[in-house]
Design a protein around this motif. Structure first.
Motif: not given
Length: 207
Positions: A37-58
């Motif tokens: 999810k976070s990766s999709a938001i970031n690539v769609l907005t062309q911003q590397r860390r707009l959405a933060f992807a946690s390494k811990t699920p949940g």
């Protein structure tokens, strides 16, 4: 410049009553933890860390909103992207899971400015039991749904098409559904997805 590329962080909320008042159209992203999810938001907005992807699920328990400012008037938002907490966090306490389910369900059912839902499904897993529980929220809400079959680069083209057909069949209860094989790393389905979301927010927007 794409409308989505203008996205900026607006706010994070733990509860529905902490969200800004409904206004401009909102498109939310929802999916199982680690579905991309976070990766999709970031690539769609062309911003590397707009959405933060946690390494811990949940770990992400907040509703994160991103504003889409008007091209001619940057102080005016014409829409919002909304990143909802991921689901499927087995290591999290049951009470917390139930609370998050209430937040997710409440937002999907009652948010009047919500115009579309982007449901992310790992193409390798297909529709899981947890996804089906999410669909139980989506069907009564009557929102149009764009199902992104993430990590599509892991499958050859023919297998992607078969997986896409299988997901459509599984989600046939959703009245307004569109499916797209998607990959953040190989940019598969990126343009089609962006256009679909932009059309939800404003069909006549000048990009």
């Amino acid at each position: 410049m794409s409308l989505l590329h203008r996205a900026t962080f607006l706010t994070s909320s733990a509860r529905l009553d902490q969200l800004p008042p409904p206004g401009a159209p909102e498109v939310c992203f929802v999916g199982r933890s680690n579905a991309g999810k976070s990766s999709a938001i970031n690539v769609l907005t062309q911003q590397r860390r707009l959405a933060f992807a946690s390494k811990t699920p949940g770990r992400t328990r907040l509703i994160n909103m991103f504003s889409l400012p008007d091209k001619l008037d940057p102080d005016q938002d014409i829409g919002y992207l909304v990143d909802l907490p991921g689901y499927g966090y087995a290591s999290v306490a049951r009470d917390d899971r139930n609370t998050w389910a209430d937040v997710l369900g409440g937002y999907l059912r009652t948010r009047p400015s919500l115009v579309g839902v982007v449901l992310l499904i790992d193409i390798r897993r297909g529709v899981t039991d947890l996804d089906r529980r999410m669909i139980d929220f989506l069907v009564p809400a009557g929102r149009p749904v764009l199902a992104l079959l993430t990590k599509a680069d892991k499958f050859p083209y023919g297998q992607r098409i078969k997986a896409q057909f299988a997901v459509r069949k599984e989600l046939e209860a959703i009245a307004s559904l569109h499916t797209i094989p998607f990959s953040s790393t190989d940019r598969i389905g990126l343009e089609e997805t962006g256009e679909y979301i932009e059309n939800w927010i404003s069909p006549a927007v000048a990009l």
